[in-house]
Design a protein around this motif. Structure first.
Motif, PDB file in Angstrom:
ATOM      1  N   MET A   1       0.844  -1.180   0.000  1.00 11.56           N
ATOM      2  CA  MET A   1       0.000   0.000   0.000  1.00 11.56           C
ATOM      3  C   MET A   1       0.884   1.236   0.000  1.00 11.56           C
ATOM      4  N   THR A   2       0.594   2.155  -0.902  1.00 10.99           N
ATOM      5  CA  THR A   2       1.351   3.394  -0.934  1.00 10.99           C
ATOM      6  C   THR A   2       0.497   4.533  -0.406  1.00 10.99           C
ATOM      7  N   LEU A   3       1.104   5.404   0.319  1.00  9.10           N
ATOM      8  CA  LEU A   3       0.404   6.556   0.864  1.00  9.10           C
ATOM      9  C   LEU A   3       0.247   7.624  -0.215  1.00  9.10           C
ATOM     10  N   PRO A   4      -0.829   8.402  -0.163  1.00 11.94           N
ATOM     11  CA  PRO A   4      -1.002   9.458  -1.159  1.00 11.94           C
ATOM     12  C   PRO A   4       0.056  10.549  -0.972  1.00 11.94           C
ATOM     13  N   THR A   5       0.438  11.142  -2.069  1.00 14.62           N
ATOM     14  CA  THR A   5       1.414  12.227  -2.006  1.00 14.62           C
ATOM     15  C   THR A   5       0.722  13.490  -1.506  1.00 14.62           C
ATOM     16  N   LEU A   6       1.534  14.470  -1.116  1.00 12.19           N
ATOM     17  CA  LEU A   6       1.002  15.743  -0.653  1.00 12.19           C
ATOM     18  C   LEU A   6       0.175  16.408  -1.754  1.00 12.19           C
ATOM     19  N   ALA A   7       0.640  16.308  -2.990  1.00  9.63           N
ATOM     20  CA  ALA A   7      -0.091  16.894  -4.121  1.00  9.63           C
ATOM     21  C   ALA A   7      -1.442  16.223  -4.299  1.00  9.63           C
ATOM     22  N   GLU A   8      -1.502  14.898  -4.125  1.00  8.70           N
ATOM     23  CA  GLU A   8      -2.770  14.181  -4.254  1.00  8.70           C
ATOM     24  C   GLU A   8      -3.744  14.587  -3.153  1.00  8.70           C
ATOM     25  N   ILE A   9      -3.231  14.741  -1.949  1.00  8.43           N
ATOM     26  CA  ILE A   9      -4.075  15.149  -0.823  1.00  8.43           C
ATOM     27  C   ILE A   9      -4.605  16.560  -1.053  1.00  8.43           C
ATOM     28  N   ALA A  10      -3.714  17.470  -1.475  1.00  7.05           N
ATOM     29  CA  ALA A  10      -4.121  18.854  -1.722  1.00  7.05           C
ATOM     30  C   ALA A  10      -5.143  18.912  -2.851  1.00  7.05           C
ATOM     31  N   SER A  11      -4.931  18.113  -3.886  1.00  6.23           N
ATOM     32  CA  SER A  11      -5.862  18.086  -5.013  1.00  6.23           C
ATOM     33  C   SER A  11      -7.224  17.583  -4.568  1.00  6.23           C
ATOM     34  N   ARG A  12      -7.235  16.535  -3.767  1.00  7.22           N
ATOM     35  CA  ARG A  12      -8.499  15.977  -3.270  1.00  7.22           C
ATOM     36  C   ARG A  12      -9.241  17.021  -2.432  1.00  7.22           C
ATOM     37  N   GLU A  13      -8.508  17.740  -1.577  1.00  9.02           N
ATOM     38  CA  GLU A  13      -9.141  18.765  -0.747  1.00  9.02           C
ATOM     39  C   GLU A  13      -9.681  19.908  -1.600  1.00  9.02           C
ATOM     40  N   THR A  14      -8.935  20.304  -2.619  1.00  9.45           N
ATOM     41  CA  THR A  14      -9.385  21.355  -3.521  1.00  9.45           C
ATOM     42  C   THR A  14     -10.651  20.929  -4.247  1.00  9.45           C
ATOM     43  N   LEU A  15     -10.673  19.694  -4.731  1.00 12.68           N
ATOM     44  CA  LEU A  15     -11.854  19.189  -5.410  1.00 12.68           C
ATOM     45  C   LEU A  15     -13.036  19.086  -4.454  1.00 12.68           C
ATOM     46  N   ARG A  16     -12.789  18.622  -3.245  1.00 12.48           N
ATOM     47  CA  ARG A  16     -13.861  18.515  -2.254  1.00 12.48           C
ATOM     48  C   ARG A  16     -14.435  19.898  -1.943  1.00 12.48           C
ATOM     49  N   ASP A  17     -13.564  20.889  -1.806  1.00 11.90           N
ATOM     50  CA  ASP A  17     -14.016  22.242  -1.489  1.00 11.90           C
ATOM     51  C   ASP A  17     -14.868  22.843  -2.610  1.00 11.90           C
ATOM     52  N   GLY A  18     -14.634  22.428  -3.835  1.00 13.47           N
ATOM     53  CA  GLY A  18     -15.382  22.953  -4.960  1.00 13.47           C
ATOM     54  C   GLY A  18     -16.539  22.089  -5.420  1.00 13.47           C
ATOM     55  N   LEU A  19     -16.756  20.959  -4.746  1.00 16.33           N
ATOM     56  CA  LEU A  19     -17.764  20.000  -5.207  1.00 16.33           C
ATOM     57  C   LEU A  19     -19.175  20.576  -5.201  1.00 16.33           C
ATOM     58  N   LEU A  20     -19.582  21.238  -4.135  1.00 19.55           N
ATOM     59  CA  LEU A  20     -20.949  21.758  -4.069  1.00 19.55           C
ATOM     60  C   LEU A  20     -21.198  22.812  -5.141  1.00 19.55           C
ATOM     61  N   ALA A  21     -20.219  23.649  -5.406  1.00 22.94           N
ATOM     62  CA  ALA A  21     -20.358  24.649  -6.466  1.00 22.94           C
ATOM     63  C   ALA A  21     -20.430  23.973  -7.834  1.00 22.94           C
TER      64      ALA A  21
END
Length: 81
Positions: A1-21
């Motif tokens: 199992m590989t852990l997500p990179t910082l960029a992947e985590i940041a991208s996921r958070e950015t996408l989550r923050d924009g999901l409702l819009a």
């Protein structure tokens, strides 16, 4: 199992923050205004899918939206108290 990179985590958070819009744009039939990279990200995360030429939420995406909406409602109620 590989852990997500910082960029992947940041991208996921950015996408989550924009999901409702993004969902709001879909409901208003303005999908052309959604960033293409964001669409690819939502699909990669299994939050959205193409269905008959239309972009729609998956069950995972719907559940995430419900969760985020309830958190916003809860935080709004606490702020009003």
């Amino acid at each position: 199992m590989t852990l997500p990179t910082l960029a992947e985590i940041a991208s996921r958070e950015t996408l989550r923050d924009g999901l409702l819009a993004t969902v709001d744009l879909l409901k208003r039939r303005r999908a052309s205004e959604i960033n293409e990279a964001a669409v690819e990200g939502y699909i990669a995360l299994d939050w959205m899918e193409w269905h008959g030429g239309s972009l729609r939420l998956t069950t995972t995406g719907e559940n995430l939206c419900k969760h985020m909406t309830s958190l916003l409602a809860r935080n709004g109620a606490q702020a009003a108290a």
